[in-house]
Design a protein around this motif. Structure first.
Motif, PDB file in Angstrom:
ATOM      1  N   MET A 267      22.588  -4.302  -3.403  1.00 46.70           N
ATOM      2  CA  MET A 267      22.128  -3.201  -3.282  1.00 46.70           C
ATOM      3  C   MET A 267      20.669  -3.028  -2.067  1.00 46.70           C
ATOM      4  SD  MET A 267      21.223  -0.374  -6.047  1.00 46.70           S
ATOM      5  CE  MET A 267      20.608  -1.431  -7.239  1.00 46.70           C
ATOM      6  N   VAL A 268      20.672  -2.507  -1.105  1.00 53.34           N
ATOM      7  CA  VAL A 268      19.604  -2.300  -0.542  1.00 53.34           C
ATOM      8  C   VAL A 268      18.845  -1.054  -0.704  1.00 53.34           C
ATOM      9  CG1 VAL A 268      18.288  -2.587   1.647  1.00 53.34           C
ATOM     10  CG2 VAL A 268      20.367  -4.261   1.248  1.00 53.34           C
ATOM     11  N   GLN A 269      19.351  -0.115  -0.488  1.00 54.87           N
ATOM     12  CA  GLN A 269      18.869   1.374  -0.781  1.00 54.87           C
ATOM     13  C   GLN A 269      19.970   1.977  -1.739  1.00 54.87           C
ATOM     14  OE1 GLN A 269      18.159   3.871   2.707  1.00 54.87           O
ATOM     15  NE2 GLN A 269      15.903   3.260   2.580  1.00 54.87           N
ATOM     16  N   SER A 270      19.435   2.685  -2.573  1.00 54.78           N
ATOM     17  CA  SER A 270      20.187   3.341  -3.590  1.00 54.78           C
ATOM     18  C   SER A 270      19.814   4.889  -3.302  1.00 54.78           C
ATOM     19  CB  SER A 270      19.510   2.997  -4.956  1.00 54.78           C
ATOM     20  OG  SER A 270      20.092   3.898  -5.809  1.00 54.78           O
ATOM     21  N   ALA A 271      21.031   5.671  -3.787  1.00 55.47           N
ATOM     22  CA  ALA A 271      21.084   7.031  -3.597  1.00 55.47           C
ATOM     23  C   ALA A 271      20.792   7.609  -5.138  1.00 55.47           C
ATOM     24  CB  ALA A 271      22.241   7.493  -3.512  1.00 55.47           C
ATOM     25  N   ALA A 272      20.137   6.642  -6.205  1.00 55.91           N
ATOM     26  CA  ALA A 272      19.978   7.333  -7.380  1.00 55.91           C
ATOM     27  C   ALA A 272      18.842   8.367  -7.228  1.00 55.91           C
ATOM     28  CB  ALA A 272      19.644   5.988  -8.356  1.00 55.91           C
ATOM     29  N   LYS A 273      18.981   9.255  -8.072  1.00 56.64           N
ATOM     30  CA  LYS A 273      17.912  10.376  -8.113  1.00 56.64           C
ATOM     31  C   LYS A 273      16.603  10.041  -8.846  1.00 56.64           C
ATOM     32  CE  LYS A 273      20.383  13.718  -6.189  1.00 56.64           C
ATOM     33  NZ  LYS A 273      20.649  13.315  -4.703  1.00 56.64           N
ATOM     34  N   ASP A 274      16.698   8.879  -9.973  1.00 53.22           N
ATOM     35  CA  ASP A 274      15.687   8.475 -10.513  1.00 53.22           C
ATOM     36  C   ASP A 274      15.670   7.073 -11.021  1.00 53.22           C
ATOM     37  OD1 ASP A 274      17.325   8.345 -12.813  1.00 53.22           O
ATOM     38  OD2 ASP A 274      16.964  10.414 -13.451  1.00 53.22           O
ATOM     39  N   VAL A 275      14.763   6.324 -11.560  1.00 55.33           N
ATOM     40  CA  VAL A 275      14.473   5.010 -11.818  1.00 55.33           C
ATOM     41  C   VAL A 275      15.912   4.550 -12.986  1.00 55.33           C
ATOM     42  CG1 VAL A 275      13.191   3.052 -12.505  1.00 55.33           C
ATOM     43  CG2 VAL A 275      12.131   4.920 -11.231  1.00 55.33           C
ATOM     44  N   ASP A 276      15.925   5.413 -13.896  1.00 57.80           N
ATOM     45  CA  ASP A 276      17.011   5.010 -14.819  1.00 57.80           C
ATOM     46  C   ASP A 276      18.386   4.814 -14.104  1.00 57.80           C
ATOM     47  OD1 ASP A 276      15.562   4.911 -17.238  1.00 57.80           O
ATOM     48  OD2 ASP A 276      15.429   7.517 -17.285  1.00 57.80           O
ATOM     49  N   GLY A 277      18.578   6.078 -13.208  1.00 61.30           N
ATOM     50  CA  GLY A 277      19.980   5.835 -12.400  1.00 61.30           C
ATOM     51  C   GLY A 277      19.947   4.529 -11.471  1.00 61.30           C
ATOM     52  N   TYR A 278      18.903   4.080 -11.028  1.00 63.99           N
ATOM     53  CA  TYR A 278      18.762   2.874 -10.210  1.00 63.99           C
ATOM     54  C   TYR A 278      19.018   1.738 -11.018  1.00 63.99           C
ATOM     55  CZ  TYR A 278      16.915  -0.675  -7.153  1.00 63.99           C
ATOM     56  OH  TYR A 278      16.426  -1.620  -6.261  1.00 63.99           O
ATOM     57  N   LEU A 279      18.407   1.514 -12.123  1.00 63.19           N
ATOM     58  CA  LEU A 279      18.613   0.507 -13.059  1.00 63.19           C
ATOM     59  C   LEU A 279      19.776   0.444 -13.344  1.00 63.19           C
ATOM     60  CD1 LEU A 279      15.241   0.402 -14.941  1.00 63.19           C
ATOM     61  CD2 LEU A 279      15.830  -1.043 -13.067  1.00 63.19           C
TER      62      LEU A 279
ATOM     63  N   LYS B 160      19.228  -7.125 -14.324  1.00 56.23           N
ATOM     64  CA  LYS B 160      18.858  -5.788 -14.882  1.00 56.23           C
ATOM     65  C   LYS B 160      17.751  -6.404 -16.134  1.00 56.23           C
ATOM     66  CE  LYS B 160      22.156  -3.032 -15.796  1.00 56.23           C
ATOM     67  NZ  LYS B 160      22.579  -1.845 -15.405  1.00 56.23           N
ATOM     68  N   ASP B 161      17.794  -7.174 -16.870  1.00 57.47           N
ATOM     69  CA  ASP B 161      16.660  -7.299 -17.651  1.00 57.47           C
ATOM     70  C   ASP B 161      15.244  -7.540 -16.974  1.00 57.47           C
ATOM     71  OD1 ASP B 161      18.341  -6.921 -19.835  1.00 57.47           O
ATOM     72  OD2 ASP B 161      18.879  -9.313 -20.095  1.00 57.47           O
ATOM     73  N   ALA B 162      15.286  -8.358 -16.043  1.00 52.29           N
ATOM     74  CA  ALA B 162      14.244  -8.474 -15.231  1.00 52.29           C
ATOM     75  C   ALA B 162      13.552  -7.285 -14.504  1.00 52.29           C
ATOM     76  CB  ALA B 162      14.384  -9.725 -13.994  1.00 52.29           C
ATOM     77  N   LEU B 163      14.410  -6.571 -13.983  1.00 51.45           N
ATOM     78  CA  LEU B 163      14.019  -5.415 -13.450  1.00 51.45           C
ATOM     79  C   LEU B 163      13.539  -4.303 -14.344  1.00 51.45           C
ATOM     80  CD1 LEU B 163      16.603  -4.930 -10.502  1.00 51.45           C
ATOM     81  CD2 LEU B 163      14.262  -5.413 -10.421  1.00 51.45           C
ATOM     82  N   VAL B 164      14.399  -4.359 -15.632  1.00 51.29           N
ATOM     83  CA  VAL B 164      13.817  -3.472 -16.542  1.00 51.29           C
ATOM     84  C   VAL B 164      12.313  -3.883 -17.129  1.00 51.29           C
ATOM     85  CG1 VAL B 164      13.965  -2.830 -19.130  1.00 51.29           C
ATOM     86  CG2 VAL B 164      16.072  -2.508 -17.590  1.00 51.29           C
ATOM     87  N   GLU B 165      12.006  -5.211 -17.281  1.00 50.69           N
ATOM     88  CA  GLU B 165      10.814  -5.826 -17.725  1.00 50.69           C
ATOM     89  C   GLU B 165       9.754  -5.369 -16.553  1.00 50.69           C
ATOM     90  OE1 GLU B 165       8.509  -9.961 -18.893  1.00 50.69           O
ATOM     91  OE2 GLU B 165      10.870  -9.932 -18.729  1.00 50.69           O
ATOM     92  N   LEU B 166      10.159  -5.494 -15.274  1.00 49.60           N
ATOM     93  CA  LEU B 166       9.176  -5.114 -14.365  1.00 49.60           C
ATOM     94  C   LEU B 166       8.773  -3.617 -14.343  1.00 49.60           C
ATOM     95  CD1 LEU B 166       7.570  -6.014 -11.719  1.00 49.60           C
ATOM     96  CD2 LEU B 166       9.609  -5.636 -10.331  1.00 49.60           C
ATOM     97  N   ARG B 167       9.676  -2.737 -14.365  1.00 52.14           N
ATOM     98  CA  ARG B 167       9.469  -1.442 -14.798  1.00 52.14           C
ATOM     99  C   ARG B 167       8.557  -1.064 -15.738  1.00 52.14           C
ATOM    100  NH1 ARG B 167      13.436   3.532 -16.787  1.00 52.14           N
ATOM    101  NH2 ARG B 167      12.037   5.291 -15.907  1.00 52.14           N
TER     102      ARG B 167
END
Length: 121
Positions: A1-13, A21-28
């Motif tokens: 995934m390079v660019q997402s069409a998600a409307k918000d960060v929850d959708g992105y994750l 997923k765990d690392a990105l949730v921790e980063l957020r």
């Protein structure tokens, strides 16, 4: 995934590969803790953190790595010694393995960014 069409960060994750997923949730969570006064948005298909409408930090799940975008050249210069051994482009740190993410370094970069406004490259 390079660019997402998600409307918000929850959708992105929700779209990121399970192994990241765990690392990105921790980063957020780290961004949300340290970037007081910033607004979490989706910009250029990735989570970003803006102050006064200007994105200073972002992160993304790229095809082969996790990217951490540090758009502040003054912060990069202040941390030049600690960033010297990192896989880094002009304004982005790249982590090929989530286990290699240095959350201590990222916390310090976030704190330095939040401490005062600066010029975005």
């Amino acid at each position: 995934m390079v660019q997402s069409a998600a409307k918000d960060v929850d959708g992105y994750l929700a779209e990121v590969p399970d192994e990241r997923k765990d690392a990105l949730v921790e980063l957020r969570q780290l961004c949300r803790q340290e970037l007081t006064g910033f607004t979490e948005v989706m910009a250029y298909g990735m989570p970003a953190y803006e102050r006064d409408g200007v994105a200073e930090i972002a992160f993304a799940s790229q095809k082969q790595y996790v990217s951490f975008y540090l758009m502040r050249s003054d912060v990069r210069e202040a941390f030049a010694e600690r960033l010297a051994g990192q896989d880094m482009g002009k304004g982005c740190l790249r982590f090929r393995r989530t286990q290699a993410i240095d959350f201590g370094l990222l916390r310090d970069l976030l704190r330095a960014t939040a401490a005062r406004p600066g010029t975005v490259c």
